[in-house]
Design a protein around this motif. Structure first.
Motif, PDB file in Angstrom:
ATOM      1  N   GLU A  34       6.938  22.574 -32.115  1.00 19.59           N
ATOM      2  CA  GLU A  34       6.182  21.584 -31.347  1.00 19.59           C
ATOM      3  C   GLU A  34       5.267  22.322 -30.374  1.00 19.59           C
ATOM      4  O   GLU A  34       5.721  23.150 -29.588  1.00 19.59           O
ATOM      5  CB  GLU A  34       7.127  20.666 -30.576  1.00 19.59           C
ATOM      6  N   THR A  35       3.983  22.044 -30.460  1.00 21.12           N
ATOM      7  CA  THR A  35       3.010  22.698 -29.580  1.00 21.12           C
ATOM      8  C   THR A  35       2.148  21.711 -28.814  1.00 21.12           C
ATOM      9  O   THR A  35       1.349  22.123 -27.982  1.00 21.12           O
ATOM     10  CB  THR A  35       2.084  23.633 -30.392  1.00 21.12           C
ATOM     11  N   ASP A  36       2.307  20.424 -29.062  1.00 24.45           N
ATOM     12  CA  ASP A  36       1.488  19.412 -28.400  1.00 24.45           C
ATOM     13  C   ASP A  36       1.847  19.359 -26.916  1.00 24.45           C
ATOM     14  O   ASP A  36       2.956  18.977 -26.549  1.00 24.45           O
ATOM     15  CB  ASP A  36       1.715  18.048 -29.044  1.00 24.45           C
ATOM     16  N   GLN A  42       6.961  16.056 -21.606  1.00 26.63           N
ATOM     17  CA  GLN A  42       7.895  14.936 -21.548  1.00 26.63           C
ATOM     18  C   GLN A  42       9.355  15.355 -21.792  1.00 26.63           C
ATOM     19  O   GLN A  42      10.273  14.575 -21.568  1.00 26.63           O
ATOM     20  CB  GLN A  42       7.513  13.866 -22.583  1.00 26.63           C
ATOM     21  N   LEU A  43       9.564  16.587 -22.239  1.00 21.59           N
ATOM     22  CA  LEU A  43      10.909  17.071 -22.533  1.00 21.59           C
ATOM     23  C   LEU A  43      11.640  17.406 -21.240  1.00 21.59           C
ATOM     24  O   LEU A  43      11.052  17.920 -20.296  1.00 21.59           O
ATOM     25  CB  LEU A  43      10.834  18.298 -23.439  1.00 21.59           C
ATOM     26  N   VAL A  53      11.429  21.803 -32.604  1.00 22.96           N
ATOM     27  CA  VAL A  53      10.784  21.767 -33.909  1.00 22.96           C
ATOM     28  C   VAL A  53      10.631  20.324 -34.365  1.00 22.96           C
ATOM     29  O   VAL A  53      11.412  19.451 -33.995  1.00 22.96           O
ATOM     30  CB  VAL A  53      11.557  22.575 -34.974  1.00 22.96           C
ATOM     31  N   ARG A  54       9.613  20.101 -35.181  1.00 25.94           N
ATOM     32  CA  ARG A  54       9.380  18.784 -35.776  1.00 25.94           C
ATOM     33  C   ARG A  54      10.066  18.727 -37.136  1.00 25.94           C
ATOM     34  O   ARG A  54       9.950  19.656 -37.921  1.00 25.94           O
ATOM     35  CB  ARG A  54       7.889  18.537 -35.980  1.00 25.94           C
TER      36      ARG A  54
END
Length: 57
Positions: A34-36, A42-43, A53-54
């Motif tokens: 995840e790089t967005d 938000q995490l 990871v997605r």
């Protein structure tokens, strides 16, 4: 520790792939990192050593 391959939905080497970490109660997940930035902010309670990871539904 030994990893035991559990399975994948991929037919051409793509993710996701799951492994069991033998001798533990842990699962290792392979996926796209995840790089967005809008998602990352938000995490909560993220340790420096952790990544996300997605995994396709």
């Amino acid at each position: 520790m030994t990893l035991r391959f559990l399975g994948t939905t991929s037919e051409e080497g793509d993710c996701p792939t799951l492994y069991e970490v033998e001798g533990t109660d842990e699962i290792l997940v392979q996926g796209e990192r995840e790089t967005d930035p809008q998602h990352l902010v938000q995490l909560r309670d993220v340790k420096e050593s952790e990544t996300f990871v997605r995994v396709p539904r």
